[in-house]
Design a protein around this motif. Sequence first.
Motif, mmCIF file in Angstrom:
data_model
loop_
_atom_site.group_PDB
_atom_site.id
_atom_site.type_symbol
_atom_site.label_atom_id
_atom_site.label_comp_id
_atom_site.label_asym_id
_atom_site.label_seq_id
_atom_site.Cartn_x
_atom_site.Cartn_y
_atom_site.Cartn_z
ATOM 1 N N UNK A 65 1.294 -1.542 -0.193
ATOM 2 C CA UNK A 65 -0.311 0.239 0.472
ATOM 3 C C UNK A 65 0.811 1.565 0.161
ATOM 4 N N UNK A 66 2.234 1.380 0.192
ATOM 5 C CA UNK A 66 3.251 2.374 0.215
ATOM 6 C C UNK A 66 3.843 2.922 1.919
ATOM 7 N N UNK A 67 3.221 3.070 2.094
ATOM 8 C CA UNK A 67 3.507 3.831 3.419
ATOM 9 C C UNK A 67 4.122 2.986 3.853
ATOM 10 N N UNK A 68 5.131 4.372 4.777
ATOM 11 C CA UNK A 68 6.205 3.895 5.672
ATOM 12 C C UNK A 68 6.191 3.234 6.902
ATOM 13 N N UNK A 69 6.336 2.328 7.070
ATOM 14 C CA UNK A 69 6.389 1.933 9.089
ATOM 15 C C UNK A 69 7.282 2.582 10.136
#
Lengths: 116, 113
Positions: free
Chosen positions: A42-46
């Motif tokens: 989904x692309x987010x940085x966690x």
Amino acid sequence: AQKITQTQPGMFVQEKEAVTLDCTYDTSDQSYGLFWYKQPSSGEMIFLIYQGSYDEQNATEGRYSLNFQKARKSANLVISASQLGDSAMYFCASDAGGTSYGKLTFGQGTILTVHP
Amino acid sequence: NAGVTQTPKFQVLKTGQSMTLQCAQDMNHEYMSWYRQDPGMGLRLIHYSVGAGITDQGEVPNGYNVSRSTTEDFPLRLLSAAPSQTSVYFCASSWEASNQPQHFGDGTRLSIL
């Protein structure tokens, strides 16, 4: 200048098994921080875990632990009991003081695939 | 919990156009930064700010401008878009510039035709 090297473009692991993602770093700074981030499809940085260069104990956060070997300049991420949701891109990163203050340097990432 | 908010999420530009990518955080973080992520590569730092009124260049600053007039906002300006600036842009913030995990926005996917 800092440099982060992740030598594993892709890794595969069976569900419920442990997996180690490699990271080596190159810095001349005495004080620095090491980070691992997860980027799902989904692309987010966690943010996952952080290790300071002066920390004597290896950092742990739930199923994540950071195997910090200062003399070898390595900061490997260990994921225990892998889950299908762990399939993602994983980035190792570092920052430091001195001339590198404010500059987070990332490796190229490792794609982890967890098989059922 | 808003955290770091980036707008827009997607944008298509023509070569030579200008635009501003917006970034806002509600955590009262002093440090903010912009990164770009290209296929097969990690994130690369474009510009960063250690507080309102203070900005500095990162690894790949050419073609981008920033300003920091408030603690909350850190816009990134593309002055004259080029196809090489096609990328995914991430804004991040943290309490301090070093030894602190950075909180990332969800990213802006930018295509330059």
